[in-house]
Write a protein that holds these residues in place. Structure first.
Motif, PDB file in Angstrom:
ATOM      1  N   SER A  86     -13.215  24.527   4.028  1.00 41.69           N
ATOM      2  CA  SER A  86     -12.206  25.231   2.348  1.00 41.69           C
ATOM      3  C   SER A  86     -12.568  26.760   3.361  1.00 41.69           C
ATOM      4  N   ALA A  87     -13.569  27.300   4.273  1.00 45.59           N
ATOM      5  CA  ALA A  87     -12.703  28.656   5.382  1.00 45.59           C
ATOM      6  C   ALA A  87     -11.295  28.393   5.072  1.00 45.59           C
ATOM      7  N   ALA A 116      -5.326  17.072   5.002  1.00 44.47           N
ATOM      8  CA  ALA A 116      -4.888  17.813   5.670  1.00 44.47           C
ATOM      9  C   ALA A 116      -5.795  19.514   4.624  1.00 44.47           C
ATOM     10  N   ALA A 117      -5.995  20.018   5.647  1.00 51.21           N
ATOM     11  CA  ALA A 117      -6.310  22.053   4.748  1.00 51.21           C
ATOM     12  C   ALA A 117      -4.931  22.742   4.388  1.00 51.21           C
ATOM     13  N   THR A 136     -11.544  18.464   4.457  1.00 48.53           N
ATOM     14  CA  THR A 136     -12.750  17.701   3.439  1.00 48.53           C
ATOM     15  C   THR A 136     -13.024  19.295   2.639  1.00 48.53           C
ATOM     16  N   ALA A 137     -13.336  19.046   1.328  1.00 47.82           N
ATOM     17  CA  ALA A 137     -13.612  20.528   1.037  1.00 47.82           C
ATOM     18  C   ALA A 137     -15.009  20.837   0.128  1.00 47.82           C
ATOM     19  N   GLY A 196     -21.157  21.143   7.160  1.00 51.59           N
ATOM     20  CA  GLY A 196     -20.738  22.116   7.346  1.00 51.59           C
ATOM     21  C   GLY A 196     -19.262  21.973   7.748  1.00 51.59           C
ATOM     22  N   VAL A 197     -18.409  20.269   7.875  1.00 51.84           N
ATOM     23  CA  VAL A 197     -16.882  20.371   7.767  1.00 51.84           C
ATOM     24  C   VAL A 197     -16.467  20.873   6.486  1.00 51.84           C
ATOM     25  N   ALA A 198     -16.939  20.263   5.732  1.00 50.85           N
ATOM     26  CA  ALA A 198     -16.411  20.792   4.282  1.00 50.85           C
ATOM     27  C   ALA A 198     -16.662  22.576   4.055  1.00 50.85           C
ATOM     28  N   ILE A 199     -17.462  23.269   4.817  1.00 49.95           N
ATOM     29  CA  ILE A 199     -17.434  25.348   4.707  1.00 49.95           C
ATOM     30  C   ILE A 199     -16.749  24.792   5.318  1.00 49.95           C
ATOM     31  N   ILE A 200     -15.842  24.297   7.176  1.00 43.40           N
ATOM     32  CA  ILE A 200     -14.980  25.321   7.543  1.00 43.40           C
ATOM     33  C   ILE A 200     -12.931  25.350   7.596  1.00 43.40           C
TER      34      ILE A 200
END
Length: 440
Positions: A225-226, A293-294, A390-391, A219-223
């Motif tokens: 990556s988004a 950071a994203a 994360t991604a 879930g965190v990786a999806i956010i």
């Protein structure tokens, strides 16, 4: 003409036809061999693709199912405190001994003697250690459950989950498997009572990083990556399109623009890890942006995606027939009006296709993100692009290095999710190309 001359001409004609027929047969045979080689190459490609997908799916489809145990949980006020105390001081609710509630529920369900420490320990090993967060969230969401007894479906431990999915051979001696004989007896009793089920694992899509496989998710990786894809789209698309329009429509043809074109083509072939080194040196060491950071990940992926978008956009602009430009200019339109009102709309499908393909490439990148520190253990959702994140590909990389067997299926399951996103993006690109493409 004598008969001898006529016969000689006839013989030469037949010999010529014979050689021509042999040549035609050879060409046909060569064509058939070429077609056969092509079919063999396609067959090998499909076979290797099938083997790859089968190796991933066969190992990862079980990650979408999670074993759960129905346990009667008594939300004791002695352990948690009263609802009034919890409303006044939530820190007490946060620190309550929720594993004790699960342990008491298992003792009641399996009718175990509380003084039998071996049996209590074996039963306690059947449920996930993440039960603390699971029960805590239930209490925080509804304080009225305090003082009541409810049947709660708790995540089973990763060893129990893997055993029921066939990852372990339960027929071997006890010392060679993670599930003890006593736990096997408890499992049989739970199955007889209907208190043991495998349900769809929504946590795989909603949970963040965890040291326990049963409570680990993407879930965190999806956010993350988004966030990065939005940054890439917001920066790479306008910059790439603007640069392409200038180079293709307005820039003079000289050595300077030739040098720019050569460097753009070279940047498209640069290994992605080089962009990670550049991002580490510029965005983190020079500008002082936070690691993991994203925003930093999005900036690095923007640099990597720009050459792809520029090349695709220039190809789309060149595909517009010159007659469109001539007609617009002949009717009195300026150069800028011609480009933005006539050429650019007709090139839009190719530009969108190239952009989506560039985003799909960026979504699957791992090496540049590793260099900017996106391998951090992130359990909480990032609220802004400046928060630690994360991604998806990085999460897959981290799980692949875990020694626990349950993480293997999580790794393959995450790969399936990533492949699903990539397939969706490529299908979108194909749809846009076929929907809006103009043939001249």
């Amino acid at each position: 003409m004598t008969d001898a001359t006529a016969n000689d001409i006839s013989d030469r004609s037949e010999a010529t036809r014979g050689r021509r027929d042999i040549g035609i047969k050879r060409r046909y045979a060569a064509e058939r061999r070429f077609k056969a080689y092509g079919m063999i190459a396609i067959g090998l490609g499909i076979a290797f693709l099938f083997i790859l997908l089968w190796s991933v799916v066969s190992k990862g489809y079980t990650a979408f199912w999670q074993t759960e145990i129905r346990v009667p949980i008594t939300f004791s006020e002695e352990v948690i405190g009263t609802a009034e105390e919890g409303a006044a001081n939530q820190s007490k609710l946060m620190m309550a001994n929720y594993p004790q509630l699960a342990r008491d529920g298992l003792i009641q369900l399996l009718e175990i003697d509380p003084e039998n420490s071996e049996a209590v320990s074996a039963a306690n090993g059947l449920v996930s250690q993440g039960v603390r967060m699971e029960l805590r969230d239930m209490v925080l969401n509804d304080l009225q459950v305090i003082g009541t007894t409810e049947d709660v479906w708790l995540y089973a431990s990763s060893d129990l989950d893997s055993a029921l999915k066939g990852s372990y051979d339960l027929s071997v001696e006890e010392s060679r498997r993670p599930i003890s004989d006593l736990q096997l007896e408890f499992i049989e009793r739970l199955e007889e009572m209907g208190a043991l089920e495998q349900n769809f694992n929504w946590g795989l899509f909603t949970f963040g990083a965890s040291s326990r496989a049963e409570t680990a998710g993407v879930g965190v990786a999806i956010i993350g990556s988004a966030y990065m894809m939005l940054i890439v789209l917001a920066l790479a698309l306008p910059i790439g399109v603007a640069a392409s329009i200038y180079l293709e429509e307005f820039a003079p043809k000289n050595r300077f623009t030739d040098l720019i074109e050569v460097n753009i083509n070279n940047l498209a072939a640069v290994p992605s890890i080089v962009f990670g080194i550049l991002g580490l040196a510029v965005f983190i060491n020079w500008f002082g942006l936070p690691r993991s950071a994203a925003l930093v990940g999005g900036l690095v992926l923007t640099l990597m995606t720009l050459p792809t978008i520029i090349i695709a956009t220039r190809a789309a602009l060149r595909a517009v027939p010159p007659s469109i430009r001539w007609a617009a200019l002949g009717l009195g339109a300026s150069k800028t009006q011609t480009v933005f009102q006539h050429v650019l709309p007709l090139a839009a499908p190719g530009i969108l296709t190239g952009t989506i393909i560039g985003l799909a490439q960026a979504l699957g990148e791992t090496a540049p993100l590793l260099l900017i520190g996106m391998v951090a253990f992130v359990a909480d959702y990032p609220e802004t692009p400046l928060d630690a994140a994360t991604a998806l590909p990085v999460q897959i990389y981290m799980w692949a290095n875990e020694a626990e067997r349950a993480f293997q299926e999580r790794t393959s399951g995450a790969i399936m999710i990533l492949l699903g996103f990539l397939a969706l993006m490529n299908l979108t690109a194909i749809f846009l190309r076929r929907r809006f493409e103009r043939r001249w």
